[in-house]
Structures are given as C-alpha cells and as structure tokens.
Write an enzyme that holds these catalytic residues in place. Structure first.
Site, PDB file in Angstrom:
ATOM      1  N   LYS A 145     -17.371  13.569 -21.321  1.00  8.43           N
ATOM      2  CA  LYS A 145     -18.762  13.997 -21.177  1.00  8.43           C
ATOM      3  C   LYS A 145     -19.047  14.430 -19.748  1.00  8.43           C
ATOM      4  CE  LYS A 145     -21.540  11.847 -23.734  1.00  8.43           C
ATOM      5  NZ  LYS A 145     -22.114  10.655 -24.345  1.00  8.43           N
ATOM      6  N   ARG A 195     -25.293   6.948 -20.366  1.00  4.97           N
ATOM      7  CA  ARG A 195     -24.432   7.240 -21.515  1.00  4.97           C
ATOM      8  C   ARG A 195     -22.984   6.930 -21.181  1.00  4.97           C
ATOM      9  NH1 ARG A 195     -27.009  11.633 -24.797  1.00  4.97           N
ATOM     10  NH2 ARG A 195     -28.974  12.162 -23.817  1.00  4.97           N
ATOM     11  N   GLY A 244     -17.937   4.098 -31.478  1.00  2.00           N
ATOM     12  CA  GLY A 244     -17.654   2.713 -31.134  1.00  2.00           C
ATOM     13  C   GLY A 244     -18.005   2.374 -29.712  1.00  2.00           C
ATOM     14  N   MET A 266     -20.676   2.392 -26.270  1.00  2.00           N
ATOM     15  CA  MET A 266     -22.049   1.938 -26.139  1.00  2.00           C
ATOM     16  C   MET A 266     -23.038   3.023 -26.528  1.00  2.00           C
ATOM     17  SD  MET A 266     -24.117   0.491 -22.853  1.00  2.00           S
ATOM     18  CE  MET A 266     -24.963   2.043 -22.561  1.00  2.00           C
ATOM     19  N   ARG A 294     -18.780  19.327 -26.204  1.00  2.00           N
ATOM     20  CA  ARG A 294     -17.415  18.804 -26.381  1.00  2.00           C
ATOM     21  C   ARG A 294     -16.775  19.556 -27.534  1.00  2.00           C
ATOM     22  NH1 ARG A 294     -19.299  12.892 -28.725  1.00  2.00           N
ATOM     23  NH2 ARG A 294     -20.349  13.671 -30.592  1.00  2.00           N
ATOM     24  N   HIS A 303     -24.434  10.048 -37.676  1.00  2.00           N
ATOM     25  CA  HIS A 303     -23.219   9.314 -37.300  1.00  2.00           C
ATOM     26  C   HIS A 303     -22.194   9.327 -38.431  1.00  2.00           C
ATOM     27  CE1 HIS A 303     -20.746   5.612 -37.005  1.00  2.00           C
ATOM     28  NE2 HIS A 303     -20.720   5.910 -35.728  1.00  2.00           N
ATOM     29  N   SER A 343      23.333  10.595 -39.721  1.00  2.00           N
ATOM     30  CA  SER A 343      21.932  10.587 -40.116  1.00  2.00           C
ATOM     31  C   SER A 343      21.401   9.187 -39.848  1.00  2.00           C
ATOM     32  CB  SER A 343      21.765  10.938 -41.600  1.00  2.00           C
ATOM     33  OG  SER A 343      20.401  10.936 -41.952  1.00  2.00           O
ATOM     34  N   CYS A 390      16.704  10.345 -41.579  1.00  2.00           N
ATOM     35  CA  CYS A 390      16.284  10.407 -42.976  1.00  2.00           C
ATOM     36  C   CYS A 390      15.412   9.231 -43.370  1.00  2.00           C
ATOM     37  CB  CYS A 390      17.505  10.495 -43.897  1.00  2.00           C
ATOM     38  SG  CYS A 390      18.620   9.088 -43.783  1.00  2.00           S
ATOM     39  N   TYR A 447      17.693  17.567 -36.989  1.00  3.03           N
ATOM     40  CA  TYR A 447      16.705  17.712 -38.059  1.00  3.03           C
ATOM     41  C   TYR A 447      16.059  16.365 -38.373  1.00  3.03           C
ATOM     42  CZ  TYR A 447      20.193  15.703 -41.272  1.00  3.03           C
ATOM     43  OH  TYR A 447      21.096  14.874 -41.878  1.00  3.03           O
TER      44      TYR A 447
END
Length: 886
Positions: A26, A96, A105, A107, A339, A455, A773, A841, A861
């Site tokens: 912020k 804030r 969550g 304040m 934001r 909210h 693997s 895997c 991979y």
C-alpha cells in the site's frame, strides 16, 4: 535521526514502487501514485522493518521508532497546516496496515483518528454538527474494536437500538443530536468492556494504533492466510498514516471501490461500486448497499471523468488490472490505494491474453500475472446444466464456479469440518477477516449482505472459491443453526449448491460436470511451453488416462504402475495363484495367464502415446496387498470351523491353506519388505513375464504403424548390484523376444531413486542405468522416516499447524531434506554419466513449488497425474522466469 540509526519512517513523497519490501504494497503504491501526479492524501509510512524489529524484540519498539514517528508527524502537520489534537485546526488521520503482499486477515482500518471532545467543536464549526458527531462516533467504534478489543457487536447493538428507537433504517437518517448522544453511549460501551476510560490523547491513540497494526501480523487469522498461500512469516507489515478525506460530507461527496477490468470475467469494462455521503468502510463492509459505478457519472460527473482517466493511467503504468479505493470530498477526487486486483482464474487468463494483444505486456510478463494454482481452479468442475432444479434464491455472482457442500454458519465449524475432509459451504450475514480459516477450507461462500467488492467477494475471488454475495432474501439464524429462504428451511449439515457464475442457490446437492477449458487457457499454457525447459510427462496406467494426458499436453508417461493392472477383480485370482504357488512350474503357469492381460494394457498405452516415451515400472507393491487381510482370513477359518465343517470340507481346506500362506507372507513392515527389485530377484520369472508383455505390446503397436518408445524401470533399488542383475534379466528376456519375432526395438533400462542409500550411491547405480526417476513419495517416507498414511491421519496436521514443519512434505517437497537427497542423487548420477536422463514421478511432479526446485537442479522432466499436466507445464515456465529474476 542519528547517522547510524535505522530509518523507520518515510514521507509518502519519499518512496516509490521499488521500495515495496520496505514500505509494504500500500505504501509503495501510494508513493508511486504521488510521483505520477495522482491526487493522494498526504501522510507517511512506518516501515515493515519497524514491525519486524518489534516482533524480534518481544513486542517492544526499537528505541528510536517513536521519535521518528513524531518527526514524520510534525512534517506532515506542517504540510497540512493542521495539527493532531489541535482544538482550532485539528488534523484527522487514517491508520491502515500495508503488508508487502496484499492479504486479508490484517488489522482493519481506523478512520478519523484525531477527533475528540477537544476537537469535535472545531469540526462542527467547519463542516457542520452532524458531520462532526458522525465522525466522532465512527472513530470510537473503529478504534475501540480494533485497538482496544471492544466487541464490534457491542457498538452495533447500541446503534441498532437507537435507529429502532428513532424509527429509521439507515445511519444517515440519524440527526446530529442523535449522533451526539450515540458518542456518549459508545464511550460507556467502551468503558464497560475496557474497564477504564476511553483514551483521549490523539498521539497516544496513534501510538497504540500503530502497535495494533504490528500485532495484527501475528494474529491467527493472518497466520492462517499466510500458511494457505505460502507467504513467509518474516515479511512484516508497514503502517500507513494518511490525512483523512471525507466521503461523508454530503451529496457532493462519495466513496467507492473499482477495478480497471471485471475481476470475475476479465472483460475490459467498468466495474465497481460507490456510495454517496459515505466513508470507505461502508462499501467494503457491506453495511449499506452500494450503487454501480456507472451511476456516478450522473451524480458526480467531474470526479467520475477524473476517475476513469486515472484508472486508465494506473493500469497502463502497472501493466495489470488495478483494484482502486477512492473518495470524493466536496467534488474533489482522491485515491486512497491502488494494487494489482485479485481475480478469478478465468479472468486472470483473459486479462493476461488481452494485455499482450493490447501491447501492454509481453508473454513473459503475462505469465507472471498468473499463479500456477489458478490453472487448478479452471480444471475444477461446474454444475451440470441438465440438472432441472429451480434455484431457491439468487444473489450477486461475486466469484464464479460451483460449490456443493453442507451448510455451516461459522468459520470455526467450517475450519474444523473442512480440515477433516468434509465438504462445507460457509453461510454468513457477511464475512469478516476473522472468517478466513473457514473460507480457506469451504467449497464456497454464501452471504446475505454485501456487494461485488465486499470482503467475501474479494477474498473468494482471490482464492478461486465460488461466492454468492448479497442474497438479501435469505434469513440466517446463527444461534438456531438455520437458514431460511422463503418456505425452504435448511439446518446445519443440509446440502446446498452455489453457482457463483450466475448467483443462483439450490437447496440440494447438484451433479457437477468436468470443466471446459477455453482458448485463453490454451494460449497461456502454449506461451509457457515456449519458455519452460523441463519436459512434462504424466503418471498413467491405462490407455484412456494416457490419451487424456496427451490432450493436456503430456510429453510421455513418466510412471506406468503395473501393479494397478494386477488389482482388477477379474485378474486377482491369477495373481493370487502366482503368489501362492509353491513350485516354479505352478508360478510360471499362473504368470502365463497374466501375460496376455498385461500385454493388452501396454498396447493401449503405447498406442495412445505413439512417438513419446513410456516408462513402465515393474511390479512394486508388497505381496500382502494382493492377498486377503490376515485377520479377516483367520475369522473366516474360525467361522467355518464353528459351523462344524469337517477337515475334508473343500472350502475349509482352501481357507486354511490361504491363511497359512497369508501368515507366511505377512511382514512386520511390508512397505520396507519384499517388494520391488527384492521380489523380482527372488522370483525372476515375474520381471521376465512383465518384460515379455512390454516387448510384445510394443511390437504389436509398432505393427499398427505406431512408434513406441519403451523405458523399463526397476523400483526400490538400494544397491548397484541389484540393478546390475535385474538389467541382465531384462536384457536377456528382450533379446529372446526380439529374436523370436525377428524384429528390432529400441529401449532403455533405468531405476527409481526412492531410498536414501540409492541417492547417496547414485554414482555406483548409474553404471547400470540409462535413466533415473526420483520417486519422491517413497523418498519422503524413507528420507523423513514417516508413513504417509499414518502421518497424515495423525500428527502431521499438528506439525504443520504448529509450525514444526513448513508444510505437508507429501504435498510440496521438503527442500532441505528430501530435496537434498534429490540433489545428491542427480549430481552423483551425472558424475558417472553426464547425459543421464533425470525425472521425477512422485506427486511433487505436479506441485509448482517443488517444480521450482527441480528446475534449479536441472532435471530432465517431471511427471504428474493427467489433470495436473497443464499446471506443471505452466509452473515449469514460471520456474524459469523466477530464476531469471533472482
């Protein structure tokens, strides 16, 4: 500030977006807006460093912090021409929180700090009696609730009682005298709960408010959200102190929230809400029903035009959809925050694609705007359109998707039942940040109040949770645990279905259908393919699964579990015959029955994966998994004996024989017993049969014009000698089959690295392997020393909740421990064979956080379940981009 002291405060004009880790999201965005010439109220930021140092010091502020706050406040007052607490020219501020990563969550905001018995008169003279006393009562309510811990409902009950007494519905209908009396009532409510007088010194209020922001970083609700979203606990939060601008100064003032694009669909259209004569909390808290942003043009046309222009500028500057809070004070526009906006998964994909097409982002930038788990949200099912049910009510389609579950009325119950694996839908009047633990585990959220920017709506969209908000016709009895919708009454535990895409609510559990992936999804994953280095394969045991994975872009099969083929009901008798055979001849005969069945399975897989590698793992599980349970078999024998069956009874004789074999094969720790390569070396006819089935299937598929790429994998190898001997068995069998068929077939032989000894002796094992693997599921069990089935049902959840471990190591790889074993195995294996192919895997192959480690280690991979293939493709690209940034 002395030369060596840490700088803990910054004027808003001093910062910019690059200082986000220090100023919080912020604060950094406010500073950036000032540099862009956007109208922002003046103020200063207390840094995240101040919060961190306070937390690390047992809650005690650094010695120089308060002095720096006072210095910043003095400069702020000089610029504003007002002073905090000054009876003649009072400065009012908001306080804030501003975490580095935007998160619910934290304040709640405190507005109007600086109004008091000493300053309310000046406010009345300057702005009017009603405004002054309304400002005062709001401050007492916010400050008492957030800082002093006075229950929010205590103030609301007093306010509701006054409105009922006056016969009015809205706060705005109360007179100045009403509000003046309400201030005294609120003070008494505060005294009753605090056991002391309400604090009156505005500087002391400011200090305690800043400290409350610091403390909110450590609240359970904030911790729950961070844990669920992988946000580090040591980032801390900044505090933003800003001059108040008032949207409740009459009909030429307003407050609102808007997004530069539709956060539900991604459409480039006007999206937002506003309220005339209101403060910001009135919009986001759902206290009053806001109006669509488009209506602002007719009410406040000049401010509306400025807002649209500012929205466009901010989106272009940040290269992303913006979530903006604004206030209009006497016709003048101010922005309180911007934001990157939270959005649904479909919206995220559309916005990213559109912005590339608009020239605002490149492909890499678009991929960075999407989180890997948003792909998972798109792969979730929707309501079957042929359900034929009528909705019982309709609210706002605040967050799309389908949610089916049992009704619950509080976050605690939702959290408890959701963690236990039950599907629940959280039903609330309106959610608050305290509900975050319940929202995280709920299938969806239904609220009676609040708008598209409330909210519940914002948090649900960010989490990909379906949400129907503002369903005003529902009545909630939280004490009686009942939901009433017209003539329909649902008790806690009754089933409900939400359609977050339409806002419809059904009093039943509706069927769901698989998701339909759109073109934006395919475009984004295609861009990921251009960037990623890791190949992505699938774990598949049938031709149907292989075909589905190929549709999702799988580049082969990294794990085909052959034991799954053995466990089908029509094959189990032959498998048991093979296990219980007491002679080589009997075992060979049983295996001959199984061979064509295995070959049939392999053919379907090779056909589906033509041209791509298929890694077939030889038989792995302990033998007891194919046999009856020891206790159940013993009870069967006992029951037959009680029935009086004689020794010559065929059923009893067979049951006793099977019981004896089960006892013989039962092991104290079967997961570490006779399985994998150990079983194969005891009974080499088993791997020989499987190898024959593989080769014959590949040749049959090849005759149909396909191009099978065969990789044979040996499980549970701990010693190089084990793989050496198994390789000989496999090669001899392949040679026999090819000679008999007069054909040629390319194939490779490798092993799973799933034991710590295999990882640390990988250089020796690599002498006999064409590929490794990493079976990270078993490597986690053997490396950490815990049984997955036992741990997840017992202590593991407690370990995670209590921060003993950062997360479930079976869901996301234990980087330092198990990840360290993978690192050792990879380095040692390639020290013997530089071109050794290395794959993963285990289920970690579809986990974005784990994929980041596998990219760092330079593996070849990853392999995962078919429906996670797109996630792995995307996560592999993000891993490349994130590594480049670092």
């Amino acid at each position: 500030m002395t030369g060596g002291a840490t700088k803990y405060t910054y004027d808003l004009s001093e910062g910019d977006i690059s200082m986000k880790p220090l100023l919080g999201g912020k604060g950094a965005n406010l500073s950036e807006m000032i540099k862009l010439g956007v109208p922002v109220p003046d103020g200063f930021t207390v840094t995240t460093a101040a919060c961190i140092d306070t937390m690390n010091n047992g809650g005690q502020w650094p010695a120089e912090l308060w002095g720096q706050v006072e210095d910043s406040l003095a400069r702020f007052e000089e610029r504003a021409g007002r002073r905090l607490g000054d009876p003649a020219q009072p400065l009012l501020v908001s306080v804030r929180s501003g975490a580095v990563i935007s998160m619910p969550g934290m304040m709640d905001t405190i507005l109007n700090l600086g109004v008091s018995d000493e300053t309310v008169g000046s406010l009345a003279s300057e702005f009017g009696e009603r405004f002054a006393w309304d400002t005062y009562r709001r401050f007492i309510q916010m400050y008492g609730d957030v800082v002093e811990g006075v229950p929010h409902h205590a103030y609301e009950d007093a306010l509701s009682a006054l409105k009922a007494e006056r016969g009015v519905e809205n706060d705005t209908d109360l007179s100045a005298e009403d509000l003046k009396g309400l201030v005294e009532t609120f003070k008494q409510v505060s005294r009753d709960h605090m056991g002391a007088e309400f604090p009156t010194d505005p500087k002391e209020q400011l200090k305690r408010a800043v400290n409350a922001v610091f403390s909110s970083w450590g609240t359970p609700r904030a911790g729950v959200y961070r844990k669920a979203n992988g946000i580090p606990d040591d980032l801390g939060t900044a505090v933003n102190v800003m001059q108040m601008v008032f949207g409740n100064r009459g009909e030429t003032s307003a407050t609102g929230v808007c997004f530069t694009r539709n956060p539900s669909t991604g459409a480039q259209e006007l999206y937002g809400e506003f309220l005339v004569n209101a403060q910001g909390e009135d919009v986001v808290a759902g206290i009053r029903t806001p109006k669509p942003l488009a209506e602002m043009e007719s009410v406040l046309p000049e401010a509306y035009g400025q807002l649209l222009d500012t929205m466009r500028r901010l989106e272009e500057h940040h290269g992303d959809m913006q979530d903006i809070e604004f206030t209009v004070e006497d016709g003048k526009l101010y922005l309180l925050q911007t934001r990157n906006g939270k959005r649904t998964a479909p919206a995220a994909f559309k916005i990213a694609v559109d912005m590339v097409n608009e020239g605002k982002l490149d492909k890499a930038g678009a991929l960075k705007r999407i989180e890997p788990m948003q792909l998972d949200q798109l792969l979730h099912p929707a309501i079957d359109p042929s359900h034929g049910q009528e909705p019982v009510t309709k609210g706002l389609n605040a967050s799309p998707g389908a949610a089916v579950g049992e009704v619950v009325f509080d976050a605690e119950t939702a959290a408890e039942r959701g963690k236990a694996g039950e599907k629940v839908v959280l039903v609330r009047w309106e959610t608050t940040p305290d509900d975050i633990a319940g929202v995280i585990v709920a299938q969806g959220v239904l609220t009676a109040h609040g708008g598209m920017t409330s909210h519940a709506a914002v948090v649900a969209r960010g989490m990909g949770k379906p949400c129907v908000a503002g369903a005003s016709k529902i009545k909630i009895d939280t004490e009686g645990k009942k939901l009433t919708i017209g003539d329909t009454v649902l008790a806690e535990g009754d089933m409900i279905t939400l359609d977050g895409s339409t806002g419809e609510v059904y009093a039943a559990a509706l069927d769901l259908v698989p998701p339909q992936l759109n073109e934006d999804f395919n475009t984004i994953v295609g861009w990921a393919d251009e960037i990623r280095r890791l190949d992505v394969r699938t774990n598949a045991d049938t031709g149907a699964d292989a075909a589905k994975a190929r549709e999702f872009g799988a580049q082969g099969i990294g794990l085909c579990r052959t034991e799954h083929m053995f466990m089908e009901a029509d094959r189990l008798p032959a498998v048991r015959k093979m296990i219980l055979s007491e002679s080589d001849e009997a075992r060979t005969q049983a295996l001959a029955e199984i061979l064509p069945l295995q070959q049939e399975d392999f053919e379907a897989i090779f056909d589906a994966m033509t041209g791509l590698p298929v890694t077939v793992r030889l038989l792995d599980p302990p033998m007891h998994e194919f046999l009856p349970n020891l206790v159940d078999q013993a009870l069967l024998v006992q029951r037959l004996e009680i029935e009086g069956r004689g020794d010559d009874d065929a059923e009893l004789s067979e049951a006793r024989t099977l019981l004896a074999q089960v006892k013989k094969l039962t092991e104290q720790n079967p997961m570490l017993g006779t399985r994998g390569v150990r079983l194969a070396l005891l009974y080499p006819e088993i791997p020989a049969m499987q190898t024959r089935a593989i080769v014959r299937a590949a040749l049959a598929s090849k005759q149909r014009g396909n191009d099978p790429h065969v990789e044979i994998m040996v499980p549970i190898v701990a010693y190089a000698e084990e793989l050496k001997r198994m390789r000989a068995i496999i090669e001899d069998t392949v040679a026999e089959e090819l000679e008999a068929a007069g054909e040629e077939l390319d194939y490779t032989i490798g092993t799973m690295i799933e034991l710590p000894r295999a990882a640390v002796t990988a250089d020796q094992i690599a002498e006999h392997a064409d590929f490794f693997s990493f079976g990270t599921n078993d490597l986690t069990q053997t490396g950490v020393g815990i049984s997955r089935d036992d741990a997840e049902g017992a202590f593991l959840a407690h370990y995670v909740d209590d921060d003993i471990v950062p997360g479930n190591p079976f869901a996301s790889i234990d980087v330092d421990g198990v990840g360290g074993l993978v690192r050792i195995g990879a380095e040692k294996g390639r020290s013997t064979k530089a071109d050794l192919k290395l794959g993963v895997c285990g289920e970690h192959g579809g986990d974005p956080a784990s994929i980041a480690l596998f990219e760092e280690l330079g593996l070849s991979y990853v392999s995962c379940s078919p429906y996670r293939v797109p996630i792995a493709r995307f996560a592999a690209a993000r891993a490349v981009l994130d590594a480049q940034e670092k």
